[in-house]
Design an enzyme around this catalytic site. Structure first.
Site, PDB file in Angstrom:
ATOM      1  N   HIS A 192      48.290   7.886 -22.727  1.00  0.00           N
ATOM      2  CA  HIS A 192      49.493   7.508 -21.631  1.00  0.00           C
ATOM      3  C   HIS A 192      49.469   5.999 -21.978  1.00  0.00           C
ATOM      4  CE1 HIS A 192      47.809  11.023 -19.051  1.00  0.00           C
ATOM      5  NE2 HIS A 192      49.582  10.847 -18.741  1.00  0.00           N
ATOM      6  N   THR A 252      51.725  12.183  -7.563  1.00  0.00           N
ATOM      7  CA  THR A 252      50.525  11.566  -7.126  1.00  0.00           C
ATOM      8  C   THR A 252      49.216  11.614  -7.808  1.00  0.00           C
ATOM      9  OG1 THR A 252      52.323   9.880  -5.409  1.00  0.00           O
ATOM     10  CG2 THR A 252      49.686   9.240  -5.653  1.00  0.00           C
ATOM     11  N   THR A 253      48.960  11.217  -8.479  1.00  0.00           N
ATOM     12  CA  THR A 253      46.815  10.974  -8.804  1.00  0.00           C
ATOM     13  C   THR A 253      46.182  10.835  -7.410  1.00  0.00           C
ATOM     14  OG1 THR A 253      47.205   9.223  -9.688  1.00  0.00           O
ATOM     15  CG2 THR A 253      47.613  11.227 -10.974  1.00  0.00           C
ATOM     16  N   LYS A 266      49.319   3.077 -16.740  1.00  0.00           N
ATOM     17  CA  LYS A 266      48.607   4.183 -16.507  1.00  0.00           C
ATOM     18  C   LYS A 266      47.340   3.256 -15.302  1.00  0.00           C
ATOM     19  CE  LYS A 266      46.996   9.093 -16.070  1.00  0.00           C
ATOM     20  NZ  LYS A 266      48.539   9.121 -14.094  1.00  0.00           N
ATOM     21  N   GLY A 324      44.936  13.066 -14.222  1.00  0.00           N
ATOM     22  CA  GLY A 324      44.596  13.790 -13.035  1.00  0.00           C
ATOM     23  C   GLY A 324      44.791  15.435 -13.879  1.00  0.00           C
TER      24      GLY A 324
END
Length: 248
Positions: free
Chosen positions: A134, A78-79, A138, A144
């Site tokens: 991306h 997870t970011t 997102k 990240g």
């Protein structure tokens, strides 16, 4: 049986990929699939030794606090981790000698190598910029991975005693030069048809170097996640970056 694994965010796209990867591994046992409406106590009830967290930035800190307090190690994709969050995780881990937390900006081996190669190349070039691309769903930008890449480049430049990058720009539309991460420009693209991609461009007199990485589907993350699950018992405390588990 093997290592008992729980997956947080098990109903998400990456979570489903990890569930399948764990189920296909002879040395791992899937004991809990936790969705947004499920109680974390299922991890304890089912004897989870390691959890894999691919949830959301809003949920991950509560998940980690629960896991650490219950002696469960965590592999986190997870970011949303900044210095303050990392310090909080370190505080929770204090005195928990048998608990490990691996937080990695990216679990694709190709992405990890891109970050390592970029740090190695940084001192040989006057200029460096990072472009990450991306899918449009997102939630965070820049990624990240891109931030971690830029931080590594900046640290290598500082260690080499390099000056600031040349850039004579005086007029620019807001955001046109990207976000500055420790002095390294980072550009984020959100586009349908993409999954997770990164380009790192270096330049100096008469030459450029481009390091390019592509993840075409979420299966690219599974091998790195399983490296984390299988090795976290040998890495108590907080580790940031899968490269430390790969000997890079």
């Amino acid at each position: 049986m093997g290592i008992k694994v729980g997956v947080l965010g098990a109903k998400g796209r990456v979570g489903q990929t990890i569930v399948a990867a764990v189920n296909e591994s002879d040395d791992l046992e899937l004991v809990a699939e936790i969705g947004v409406d499920d109680d974390l106590s299922l991890l304890v009830d089912n004897g989870a030794e390691v959890v894999v967290d691919f949830t959301t930035p809003n949920a991950v800190m509560g998940n980690l606090e629960f896991c650490i307090n219950n002696g469960i190690s965590a592999v986190v994709g997870t970011t949303g981790f900044d210095d303050a969050r990392l310090e909080q995780v370190r505080d929770w881990l204090e005195g928990k000698d048998n608990v490990g937390v691996l937080i990695a900006p990216n679990f694709a081996i190709s992405a990890v190598l891109t970050m390592v190669f970029s740090k190695q190349a940084a001192r040989f070039f006057e200029s460096a910029e990072v472009i990450e691309l991306h899918h449009p769903n997102k939630l965070d930008a820049p990624s990240g991975t891109a931030i971690h890449t830029a931080q590594g480049i900046a640290a290598a430049r500082k260690e080499a005693g390099m000056d600031a990058q040349p850039d004579a720009t005086e007029q620019a539309l807001e955001g046109s030069r990207g976000a500055s991460v420790d002095g390294i420009p980072v550009h984020a693209v959100r586009m349908s048809g993409m999954v997770a991609h990164e380009q790192v461009i270096f330049g100096t007199q008469g030459q450029t170097l481009t390091i390019k990485q592509d993840s075409y589907d979420r299966n690219s993350f599974a091998p790195g996640v399983l490296v984390g699950v299988r090795n976290i018992a040998q890495h108590p405390g907080l580790v940031v970056g899968l490269e430390h588990y790969l000997g890079l």
